[in-house]
Every structure is written in structure tokens, then in C-alpha cells.
Design a protein around this motif. Structure first.
Motif, PDB file in Angstrom:
ATOM      1  N   GLY A 139       0.864  -1.114   0.072  1.00  0.00           N
ATOM      2  CA  GLY A 139      -0.105  -0.052   0.065  1.00  0.00           C
ATOM      3  C   GLY A 139       0.870   1.125   0.189  1.00  0.00           C
ATOM      4  N   ILE A 140       2.237   1.096  -0.131  1.00  0.00           N
ATOM      5  CA  ILE A 140       3.096   2.261  -0.229  1.00  0.00           C
ATOM      6  C   ILE A 140       3.343   2.819  -1.862  1.00  0.00           C
ATOM      7  CG2 ILE A 140       5.079   3.133   0.418  1.00  0.00           C
ATOM      8  CD1 ILE A 140       5.062   1.040   2.659  1.00  0.00           C
ATOM      9  N   THR A 141       3.104   3.580  -2.247  1.00  0.00           N
ATOM     10  CA  THR A 141       3.427   4.238  -3.437  1.00  0.00           C
ATOM     11  C   THR A 141       4.748   4.914  -3.781  1.00  0.00           C
ATOM     12  OG1 THR A 141       1.027   4.190  -4.332  1.00  0.00           O
ATOM     13  CG2 THR A 141       2.724   5.241  -5.717  1.00  0.00           C
ATOM     14  N   ILE A 142       5.748   4.538  -4.138  1.00  0.00           N
ATOM     15  CA  ILE A 142       6.977   5.140  -4.439  1.00  0.00           C
ATOM     16  C   ILE A 142       7.252   5.483  -5.872  1.00  0.00           C
ATOM     17  CG2 ILE A 142       7.847   4.149  -2.409  1.00  0.00           C
ATOM     18  CD1 ILE A 142       9.838   2.449  -3.995  1.00  0.00           C
ATOM     19  N   PRO A 143       8.289   6.323  -6.360  1.00  0.00           N
ATOM     20  CA  PRO A 143       8.700   6.468  -7.755  1.00  0.00           C
ATOM     21  C   PRO A 143       8.797   5.057  -8.426  1.00  0.00           C
ATOM     22  CG  PRO A 143       9.403   8.285  -6.504  1.00  0.00           C
ATOM     23  CD  PRO A 143       8.813   7.134  -5.379  1.00  0.00           C
ATOM     24  N   ARG A 144       8.843   4.825  -9.519  1.00  0.00           N
ATOM     25  CA  ARG A 144       9.049   3.914 -10.363  1.00  0.00           C
ATOM     26  C   ARG A 144      10.618   3.622 -10.530  1.00  0.00           C
ATOM     27  NH1 ARG A 144      11.217   0.410 -12.480  1.00  0.00           N
ATOM     28  NH2 ARG A 144      10.708  -0.997 -14.368  1.00  0.00           N
ATOM     29  N   ASP A 145      11.410   4.809 -10.783  1.00  0.00           N
ATOM     30  CA  ASP A 145      12.708   4.798 -11.187  1.00  0.00           C
ATOM     31  C   ASP A 145      13.864   4.837  -9.938  1.00  0.00           C
ATOM     32  OD1 ASP A 145      12.349   4.066 -13.800  1.00  0.00           O
ATOM     33  OD2 ASP A 145      12.633   6.160 -14.561  1.00  0.00           O
ATOM     34  N   SER A 146      14.879   4.123  -9.987  1.00  0.00           N
ATOM     35  CA  SER A 146      16.012   4.309  -8.797  1.00  0.00           C
ATOM     36  C   SER A 146      16.277   5.652  -8.575  1.00  0.00           C
ATOM     37  CB  SER A 146      17.093   3.453  -9.088  1.00  0.00           C
ATOM     38  OG  SER A 146      17.458   3.693 -10.264  1.00  0.00           O
ATOM     39  N   SER A 147      16.595   6.683  -9.720  1.00  0.00           N
ATOM     40  CA  SER A 147      17.176   7.752  -9.690  1.00  0.00           C
ATOM     41  C   SER A 147      15.844   9.049  -8.886  1.00  0.00           C
ATOM     42  CB  SER A 147      17.480   8.421 -11.095  1.00  0.00           C
ATOM     43  OG  SER A 147      16.187   8.360 -11.802  1.00  0.00           O
ATOM     44  N   VAL A 148      14.540   8.531  -9.094  1.00  0.00           N
ATOM     45  CA  VAL A 148      13.784   9.429  -8.805  1.00  0.00           C
ATOM     46  C   VAL A 148      13.301   8.794  -7.290  1.00  0.00           C
ATOM     47  CG1 VAL A 148      11.489  10.340  -8.817  1.00  0.00           C
ATOM     48  CG2 VAL A 148      12.889   9.503 -10.841  1.00  0.00           C
ATOM     49  N   GLN A 149      13.366   7.503  -6.975  1.00  0.00           N
ATOM     50  CA  GLN A 149      13.369   7.118  -5.710  1.00  0.00           C
ATOM     51  C   GLN A 149      14.287   7.714  -4.537  1.00  0.00           C
ATOM     52  OE1 GLN A 149      13.530   2.675  -5.782  1.00  0.00           O
ATOM     53  NE2 GLN A 149      11.917   2.506  -7.081  1.00  0.00           N
TER      54      GLN A 149
END
Length: 330
Positions: A246-256
Motif C-alpha cells: 500500500g505504499i506508492t513510491i517512484p518507479r525509477d531508482s534515480s527518482v526513488q
């Protein structure tokens, strides 16, 4: 080769006689187990045919590729979308559509991660759309599971991925009846899913929960752009593990690496994300893994390997490129 040309024939017929995807139909739903999205249309090779059809055969595709053929996908693919997941059509080009994948945050597009996919892998079933919005959903909690045509499981319908979410119609004993984008109702074993009324009802996860979920995928072969139980890339792995809780995080590592809460190396806890960058950790972030405690990390490393656990700070390569950590749980 015969199968490939059969797929080509189907695609040509689709172009000749029209498609269910109309210009005014902006929101659609993925109608295959996993849709693989490309950087540009018409870049696929003959050997990619099992991933371009409807239905797809993900195991045939991934297990038939050599390491070099998998490496070729780097840069050619962007991401994946799961069965029943909503996408927004941005552009059409013959047999291909450019879509934004919902719930995959990226600065590239506010609607979701943008890339190209075959239009025959999408469905526009209005009843499914209504049920998707109003019914509880079954969340797949195993790496892959089967949907069945009947409650007695006498006929397999489709193998679907971890984190797939389908509207629940009914429950009967140890089976759950779910709606599908274009094939009416199917059955899934209740032990393979968790049922929630809304994503906000998914229990809050701690680091141990994230780690245990991630360990289900040990030894799963890496797949560039992968976000499913059929294969992950590094950030697809961390994104999907969080999303299933249930935790939405960015798709790409550079943005994460730019979001969440920064964590100092000496304060690392289970579930924290570790980032690695070129130029001895000072350049562009190119990799992410999940800290599991005691100096270890679980990650999907590259096309030559599988999901694995390593002693991250004892590795000359990873320790020299460590670029910081972020936490996405409270």
C-alpha cells in the motif's frame, strides 16, 4: 517461427479491420498477465513475440532468451503493467499505443509512467471499470498464481503476477470470484490473495514485512523494466514490494533516491532503500536495493543474475558507489 508469423497475421488483421481501442477511449485496462512497455513502437525482435501477443507467455519469453538477448533489452524497454491495471492512452501509432501506467509515479508524466505497448493487450470493458472503482479488490500475494475458469480448479485460465489487483465479486469457501478486464469472472485460491476494500486498508508495513515479501523472489531472474513475479529490474523490485504493502513510491531508482526520508548509514533499518551512483557515489543514481539488516541487501542486480542477498558494504563495487539511503515507511 511459425508462432511468430501467426502473431504477425493477427496483428495485420487487427490493423485492417480496426481495433477496440478508439481515439476517444482514454482510459483502458491491461488485458494480459503482464504488459511489457517499450521506449519506441516497432522495436521488438522476433523472439519477443510471446510478450507481444494476447495472451502473453512470460515464461516462454524470459526463459528462451540468452543473457546477451536479455542485455539487449536495456534501454529498449521502460516498464511493465499488470493484469487489470489502468493506463491512460497518450498517443497511437498503428498497432501501438503510448500509455501512462497508473500508480507508477515519474516526473516524465503526471498520469503515470509513459511508454509504448501493443494495443491488442488492452481492454475497455465498462462493467469492469465500474467494478474496479466500487468493489473490494483481491491483491495477489504470491510470486505468481493461477486464475481458474471454475471453482473446482479443473481448468487453468491465466497465470498472473504478484501485486495484481482484481475486483472481488464473491467468496465461496477457499475460492474467490474476481472480475477480469474482458473475460468475465474467474476464480482464484483465497490463500493466494488478500482482500481489501481500499488500498488505504492495507495494513501498515514495517521493515520486516518488506524484507519478508522481498525474499519470496530470491533466485528470480532479472528482467530489465520488470515489475512482476515473472522478473524484476532493480527499481521495479523495490517499487513493487512497497506497492504491494500500500505504499506508492517512484518507479525509477534515480527518482526513488530523491524522495522518502534520508537515512544515515549508521541508522539503517530493515526496509530502507540503498542507492548507488556512478563516480564513486557522486554521479547519476543507477541502482537500488533494500537493506535487510546486518549489513546485507536484497536486490535485483543485472541481466546476468537473479534476485540475491549480498553483504553490501563488504563489496568493493557497491561500497564504493554507495550514494545514500531513503526510508518510505514510518
Amino acid at each position: 517461427m511459425k508462432k511468430y508469423w501467426m502473431i504477425v497475421a493477427v496483428l495485420l488483421l487487427s490493423l485492417a479491420f480496426g481495433s477496440s481501442v478508439q481515439a476517444e477511449d482514454k482510459e483502458m485496462y491491461v488485458d494480459v498477465s503482464v504488459a511489457t512497455l517499450w521506449s519506441e513502437p516497432d522495436q521488438a525482435r522476433e523472439l519477443d513475440a510471446p510478450s507481444l501477443s494476447n495472451p502473453v507467455d512470460m515464461w516462454e519469453w524470459t526463459e528462451s532468451m540468452t543473457t546477451e538477448e536479455k542485455i539487449w533489452l536495456v534501454g529498449e524497454l521502460q516498464t511493465q503493467a499488470l493484469y487489470g491495471q489502468k493506463v491512460t492512452i497518450l498517443e497511437e501509432d498503428g498497432y501501438w499505443v503510448k500509455v501512462a501506467v497508473e500508480s507508477q509515479p515519474t516526473p516524465k508524466n503526471e498520469l503515470g509512467y509513459p511508454a509504448w505497448m501493443p494495443k491488442n493487450q488492452l481492454a475497455d470493458e465498462r462493467r469492469y471499470s465500474v467494478m474496479k472503482k466500487n468493489k473490494p479488490f483481491a491483491l495477489v500475494t504470491k510470486p505468481t498464481v493461477f486464475l481458474y475458469d471454475d471453482k473446482k480448479k479443473s481448468q487453468e485460465f491465466k497465470e498472473i503476477s504478484f501485486n495484481t489487483r482484481l475486483p472481488v465479486v464473491a467468496q465461496a469457501g477457499d475460492m474467490v470470484l474476481v472480475a477480469t478486464p474482458s473475460d468475465a469472472m474467474k476464480w482464484v485460491n483465497s490463500n493466494d490473495v488478500s482482500i481489501y476494500n481500499h488500498e488505504k486498508n492495507i495494513p501498515d508495513a514495517d521493515g520486516k514485512d518488506l524484507v519478508e515479501t522481498g525474499k519470496q523472489f530470491l533466485d528470480l531472474p532479472y528482467l530489465w523494466a520488470g515489475t512482476s513475479g515473472f522478473g524484476f529490474d532493480c527499481s521495479g523490485f523495490t517499487h513493487t514490494i512497497h506497492k504491494a504493502h500500500g505504499i506508492t513510491i517512484p518507479r525509477d531508482s534515480s527518482v526513488q533516491a530523491e524522495h522518502g526520508t534520508p537515512v544515515e548509514k549508521e541508522n539503517l533499518q530493515k526496509g530502507d532503500l540503498l542507492f548507488f551512483a556512478y563516480d564513486e557515489g557522486e554521479g547519476y543514481v543507477h541502482h537500488v536495493g533494500m537493506y535487510i539488516g546486518e549489513g546485507q541487501m536484497i536486490h535485483a542486480p543485472n541481466s546476468r543474475s537473479t534476485v540475491e542477498i549480498i553483504d553490501v558494504f563488504e563489496s568493493d563495487y557497491y561500497s564504493s558507489e554507495f550514494a545514500g539511503a531513503r526510508r518510505y515507511i514510518d
